[in-house]
Design a protein around this motif. Structure first.
Motif, PDB file in Angstrom:
ATOM      1  N   ARG A   1       0.831  -1.195   0.000  1.00 12.57           N
ATOM      2  CA  ARG A   1       0.000   0.000   0.000  1.00 12.57           C
ATOM      3  C   ARG A   1       0.871   1.253   0.000  1.00 12.57           C
ATOM      4  NH1 ARG A   1      -3.278  -0.987   4.437  1.00 12.57           N
ATOM      5  NH2 ARG A   1      -4.304  -2.545   3.183  1.00 12.57           N
ATOM      6  N   ARG A   2       1.936   1.189   0.858  1.00 15.88           N
ATOM      7  CA  ARG A   2       2.843   2.351   0.920  1.00 15.88           C
ATOM      8  C   ARG A   2       3.508   2.573  -0.434  1.00 15.88           C
ATOM      9  NH1 ARG A   2       4.065   0.942   6.295  1.00 15.88           N
ATOM     10  NH2 ARG A   2       5.782  -0.369   5.639  1.00 15.88           N
ATOM     11  N   SER A   3       3.929   1.472  -1.058  1.00 19.09           N
ATOM     12  CA  SER A   3       4.632   1.650  -2.328  1.00 19.09           C
ATOM     13  C   SER A   3       3.674   2.160  -3.408  1.00 19.09           C
ATOM     14  CB  SER A   3       5.368   0.375  -2.737  1.00 19.09           C
ATOM     15  OG  SER A   3       4.532  -0.462  -3.434  1.00 19.09           O
ATOM     16  N   VAL A   4       2.409   1.710  -3.339  1.00 21.10           N
ATOM     17  CA  VAL A   4       1.420   2.234  -4.294  1.00 21.10           C
ATOM     18  C   VAL A   4       1.215   3.727  -4.065  1.00 21.10           C
ATOM     19  CG1 VAL A   4      -1.054   2.181  -4.869  1.00 21.10           C
ATOM     20  CG2 VAL A   4       0.211   0.054  -4.704  1.00 21.10           C
ATOM     21  N   GLU A   5       1.169   4.110  -2.780  1.00 20.52           N
ATOM     22  CA  GLU A   5       1.004   5.531  -2.463  1.00 20.52           C
ATOM     23  C   GLU A   5       2.196   6.344  -2.970  1.00 20.52           C
ATOM     24  OE1 GLU A   5       0.263   5.701   1.721  1.00 20.52           O
ATOM     25  OE2 GLU A   5      -1.771   4.927   1.471  1.00 20.52           O
ATOM     26  N   GLU A   6       3.404   5.748  -2.786  1.00 18.18           N
ATOM     27  CA  GLU A   6       4.607   6.451  -3.262  1.00 18.18           C
ATOM     28  C   GLU A   6       4.565   6.638  -4.775  1.00 18.18           C
ATOM     29  OE1 GLU A   6       8.156   4.494  -1.910  1.00 18.18           O
ATOM     30  OE2 GLU A   6       7.603   4.870   0.184  1.00 18.18           O
ATOM     31  N   VAL A   7       4.151   5.566  -5.461  1.00 19.18           N
ATOM     32  CA  VAL A   7       4.055   5.660  -6.921  1.00 19.18           C
ATOM     33  C   VAL A   7       3.058   6.743  -7.307  1.00 19.18           C
ATOM     34  CG1 VAL A   7       3.239   4.431  -8.984  1.00 19.18           C
ATOM     35  CG2 VAL A   7       4.767   3.279  -7.394  1.00 19.18           C
ATOM     36  N   ALA A   8       1.928   6.757  -6.579  1.00 12.08           N
ATOM     37  CA  ALA A   8       0.896   7.758  -6.881  1.00 12.08           C
ATOM     38  C   ALA A   8       1.434   9.163  -6.622  1.00 12.08           C
ATOM     39  CB  ALA A   8      -0.343   7.486  -6.041  1.00 12.08           C
ATOM     40  N   THR A   9       2.178   9.317  -5.510  1.00  7.80           N
ATOM     41  CA  THR A   9       2.748  10.629  -5.183  1.00  7.80           C
ATOM     42  C   THR A   9       3.744  11.047  -6.262  1.00  7.80           C
ATOM     43  OG1 THR A   9       2.550  10.015  -2.893  1.00  7.80           O
ATOM     44  CG2 THR A   9       3.900  11.937  -3.351  1.00  7.80           C
ATOM     45  N   ASN A  10       4.598  10.085  -6.661  1.00  2.79           N
ATOM     46  CA  ASN A  10       5.578  10.399  -7.704  1.00  2.79           C
ATOM     47  C   ASN A  10       4.882  10.777  -9.006  1.00  2.79           C
ATOM     48  OD1 ASN A  10       7.717   9.952  -6.053  1.00  2.79           O
ATOM     49  ND2 ASN A  10       8.056   7.834  -6.716  1.00  2.79           N
ATOM     50  N   HIS A  11       3.790  10.050  -9.271  1.00  4.08           N
ATOM     51  CA  HIS A  11       3.042  10.326 -10.493  1.00  4.08           C
ATOM     52  C   HIS A  11       2.477  11.744 -10.444  1.00  4.08           C
ATOM     53  CE1 HIS A  11       0.677   9.423 -14.021  1.00  4.08           C
ATOM     54  NE2 HIS A  11      -0.402   9.876 -13.406  1.00  4.08           N
ATOM     55  N   ARG A  12       1.951  12.098  -9.244  1.00  8.95           N
ATOM     56  CA  ARG A  12       1.405  13.456  -9.099  1.00  8.95           C
ATOM     57  C   ARG A  12       2.493  14.491  -9.282  1.00  8.95           C
ATOM     58  NH1 ARG A  12      -1.971  11.209  -5.165  1.00  8.95           N
ATOM     59  NH2 ARG A  12      -0.513  11.695  -3.497  1.00  8.95           N
ATOM     60  N   ARG A  13       3.698  14.178  -8.679  1.00 10.47           N
ATOM     61  CA  ARG A  13       4.826  15.113  -8.800  1.00 10.47           C
ATOM     62  C   ARG A  13       5.222  15.283 -10.264  1.00 10.47           C
ATOM     63  NH1 ARG A  13       8.428  12.694  -4.171  1.00 10.47           N
ATOM     64  NH2 ARG A  13       7.394  13.581  -2.372  1.00 10.47           N
ATOM     65  N   GLN A  14       5.311  14.112 -10.945  1.00  6.24           N
ATOM     66  CA  GLN A  14       5.703  14.153 -12.356  1.00  6.24           C
ATOM     67  C   GLN A  14       4.692  14.968 -13.164  1.00  6.24           C
ATOM     68  OE1 GLN A  14       6.099  10.158 -13.722  1.00  6.24           O
ATOM     69  NE2 GLN A  14       8.247   9.992 -13.150  1.00  6.24           N
ATOM     70  N   LYS A  15       3.423  14.736 -12.824  1.00  7.31           N
ATOM     71  CA  LYS A  15       2.368  15.443 -13.554  1.00  7.31           C
ATOM     72  C   LYS A  15       2.513  16.949 -13.346  1.00  7.31           C
ATOM     73  CE  LYS A  15      -2.596  15.212 -14.196  1.00  7.31           C
ATOM     74  NZ  LYS A  15      -3.839  14.826 -13.582  1.00  7.31           N
ATOM     75  N   ARG A  16       2.762  17.311 -12.067  1.00  9.68           N
ATOM     76  CA  ARG A  16       2.941  18.740 -11.755  1.00  9.68           C
ATOM     77  C   ARG A  16       4.124  19.302 -12.531  1.00  9.68           C
ATOM     78  NH1 ARG A  16       1.351  17.932  -6.292  1.00  9.68           N
ATOM     79  NH2 ARG A  16       3.493  17.645  -5.640  1.00  9.68           N
ATOM     80  N   PHE A  17       5.225  18.479 -12.585  1.00  7.91           N
ATOM     81  CA  PHE A  17       6.431  18.917 -13.267  1.00  7.91           C
ATOM     82  C   PHE A  17       6.136  19.189 -14.747  1.00  7.91           C
ATOM     83  CE2 PHE A  17      10.120  17.603 -15.843  1.00  7.91           C
ATOM     84  CZ  PHE A  17      11.037  18.565 -15.457  1.00  7.91           C
ATOM     85  N   PHE A  18       5.408  18.231 -15.365  1.00  4.97           N
ATOM     86  CA  PHE A  18       5.128  18.382 -16.791  1.00  4.97           C
ATOM     87  C   PHE A  18       4.198  19.575 -17.053  1.00  4.97           C
ATOM     88  CE2 PHE A  18       6.451  13.821 -17.157  1.00  4.97           C
ATOM     89  CZ  PHE A  18       7.553  14.071 -17.953  1.00  4.97           C
ATOM     90  N   VAL A  19       3.245  19.773 -16.163  1.00  5.08           N
ATOM     91  CA  VAL A  19       2.350  20.928 -16.320  1.00  5.08           C
ATOM     92  C   VAL A  19       3.159  22.205 -16.219  1.00  5.08           C
ATOM     93  CG1 VAL A  19       0.464  22.195 -15.208  1.00  5.08           C
ATOM     94  CG2 VAL A  19       0.262  19.733 -15.555  1.00  5.08           C
ATOM     95  N   SER A  20       4.101  22.233 -15.238  1.00  2.96           N
ATOM     96  CA  SER A  20       4.938  23.437 -15.070  1.00  2.96           C
ATOM     97  C   SER A  20       5.767  23.667 -16.321  1.00  2.96           C
ATOM     98  CB  SER A  20       5.878  23.262 -13.879  1.00  2.96           C
ATOM     99  OG  SER A  20       5.141  22.957 -12.755  1.00  2.96           O
ATOM    100  N   MET A  21       6.305  22.524 -16.823  1.00  3.90           N
ATOM    101  CA  MET A  21       7.132  22.644 -18.026  1.00  3.90           C
ATOM    102  C   MET A  21       6.306  23.189 -19.187  1.00  3.90           C
ATOM    103  SD  MET A  21      10.255  21.791 -17.523  1.00  3.90           S
ATOM    104  CE  MET A  21      10.973  21.258 -19.058  1.00  3.90           C
ATOM    105  N   ALA A  22       5.098  22.672 -19.314  1.00  3.38           N
ATOM    106  CA  ALA A  22       4.232  23.120 -20.410  1.00  3.38           C
ATOM    107  C   ALA A  22       3.906  24.598 -20.274  1.00  3.38           C
ATOM    108  CB  ALA A  22       2.951  22.282 -20.424  1.00  3.38           C
ATOM    109  N   MET A  23       3.648  24.997 -19.009  1.00  6.96           N
ATOM    110  CA  MET A  23       3.316  26.411 -18.784  1.00  6.96           C
ATOM    111  C   MET A  23       4.535  27.282 -19.073  1.00  6.96           C
ATOM    112  SD  MET A  23       0.623  26.587 -15.675  1.00  6.96           S
ATOM    113  CE  MET A  23       1.758  26.182 -14.419  1.00  6.96           C
ATOM    114  N   ALA A  24       5.703  26.766 -18.662  1.00  4.55           N
ATOM    115  CA  ALA A  24       6.935  27.534 -18.900  1.00  4.55           C
ATOM    116  C   ALA A  24       7.166  27.682 -20.403  1.00  4.55           C
ATOM    117  CB  ALA A  24       8.114  26.826 -18.245  1.00  4.55           C
ATOM    118  N   ALA A  25       6.892  26.578 -21.133  1.00  3.95           N
ATOM    119  CA  ALA A  25       7.069  26.634 -22.587  1.00  3.95           C
ATOM    120  C   ALA A  25       6.131  27.673 -23.197  1.00  3.95           C
ATOM    121  CB  ALA A  25       6.814  25.259 -23.185  1.00  3.95           C
TER     122      ALA A  25
END
Lengths: 221, 216
Positions: free
Chosen positions: A93-117
């Protein structure tokens, strides 16, 4: 005739009572019937030899079942195994949560990148607009501002995606513009922009509007 | 209503179980261990009755109590805690049987012999308990479940209906068919219990069940 009917009804009623009692006997034997059912069974038993025999058989059967077949499961082994399983499930469960958190982080990163672009394009567009030497000179009246001097106007501008205020501010500094206010509830900024002297305000505004990522732009009256 | 707001008026044992389950709901491992030790023997026995495969029973008991750990917060207090836990065990047991897709028949040989053999000889040979075990092997898992929950666990028919997720009349019908089958397999139960080896003629008590075939 009446007497016959009454007799038949009584027989049917007795048969129904007998069937109900037979069905309830196992729970009469294990003592879980409610008071009403218990009384009904007791009443029937008093006058029914077959049901009394059946009751006695069921009592014996219950005794046999209760006494028989002692099953010795190894509680400690089982508990240990289950606790291990719980640990494993929690780790998963913890590892699934970590994956989900990382996924959210990655998503945020890509959105930021897109906005920066998007913002970069805005920035480039503004820079091109300010320093485009090929822009054909337009008709100027004698009372118009001198070429190259430019004028300051306030402009409302909104973007397709929200742009971080800090990035926007950076872009505006480089284009010699300022944020007056914003963003408001609709994400619209009020900017103070410097319209170059060699470009008309309409052309300037159109170019701003044509920049990718800009949802709308308009000078304030 | 949250499990932590629940109270019970179903006796001190249920109150104690509810308290433990409330602690389990907040992932208290010590409480879970107590609950585990408490329910393990009765679940093992109950599942042994339904499944009849010792190698599977341990796994299903573990599955059941694992679900209790995972879903304790979902207990709504509509029944005793033990009824709720046994209901989970029943579903797990039936699923395990579905996976097997076979009815356990490990004692079929002895029963086949029973038809031809003298009753008292058979009881002497295989023992009364083995005889009962063989008889229970010949009824369906659902019928065994009703018999076990009634006679061993002492549940009411309403509670059994809750555990097995079926109407009360279905419980009664299953019990009826189980009794009829057991009566045909263990016709001299009464005499055998009283005095093994000295079997009396069937006096008709159990056979009178035929009158109640249409309970539903």
């Amino acid at each position: 005739m009446e007497c016959y009917r009454w007799g038949r009804a009584k027989t049917l009623n007795r048969k129904k009572q007998h069937e109900q009692t037979v069905a309830l006997l196992p729970w009469f034997v294990n003592d879980t019937l409610d008071q009403k059912e218990r009384e009904q069974v007791l009443k029937h038993l008093a006058g029914c030899e077959g049901c009394r025999l059946e009751r006695d058989r069921l009592i014996d059967l219950q005794k046999m079942i209760r006494e028989g077949e002692v099953v010795d499961g190894d509680v400690e082994f089982s508990l240990k195994r289950t606790m291990k399983r719980i640990d494993e499930a929690e780790r998963n469960r913890r590892s699934v949560e970590e994956v989900a958190t990382n996924h959210r982080r990655q998503k945020r990163f890509f959105v930021s990148m897109a906005m920066a672009a998007g913002l970069s394009m805005f920035l480039v567009g503004m820079a091109v607009l300010v320093g485009n030497p090929d822009e054909p000179l337009e008709y100027q009246t004698l009372t118009a501002d001198a070429p190259g001097q430019g004028s300051t106007r306030q402009m409302q501008i909104g973007f397709v995606d929200p742009i971080p205020a800090a990035t926007l501010r950076q872009a505006l500094i480089e284009t010699e513009s300022n944020i007056v206010s914003g963003p408001d509830r609709q994400g619209v900024y009020l900017l103070e922009v410097n319209v170059p002297g060699n470009v008309s305000q309409e052309v300037f505004l159109r170019r701003i509007q044509d920049i990718e990522g800009v949802k709308h732009a308009a000078f304030t009256p | 209503m949250s499990i932590h707001e629940l109270t019970t008026s179903r006796g001190p044992e249920d109150a104690e179980n509810l308290k433990l389950l409330q602690q389990v709901a907040v992932k208290d491992r010590a409480a879970f261990e107590i609950l585990y030790r408490k329910f393990h023997p009765q679940l093992t026995r109950y599942l042994m009755r339904i499944i009849r495969r010792p190698e599977l029973v341990e796994e299903v008991v573990s599955d059941t109590l694992f679900v209790v750990w995972e879903k304790a917060t979902q207990f709504q207090g509509r029944s005793r805690v033990s009824t709720w836990v046994t209901g989970i065990a029943y579903l797990k047991g039936i699923k395990a049987l579905d996976r097997l897709k076979t009815m356990p028949e490990q004692h079929a040989d002895a029963l086949n012999e029973y038809d031809a053999a003298d009753e008292s000889d058979l009881i002497n040979r295989i023992g009364l308990q083995q005889w009962l075990k063989n008889g229970l092997d010949q009824i369906s898992p659902d019928q065994r479940s009703v018999v076990e929950l009634t006679y061993f666990s002492g549940y009411s028919y309403q509670e059994i209906a809750d555990i097995m997720g079926c109407p009360v009349n279905t419980v009664k019908t299953r019990m009826f068919h189980a009794r009829r089958r057991l009566a045909s397999l263990l016709p001299s139960l009464e005499a055998a219990v009283a005095e093994p080896g000295n079997v009396r003629e069937n006096e008709g008590g159990m056979l009178s069940l035929g009158e109640s075939e249409n309970l539903e």
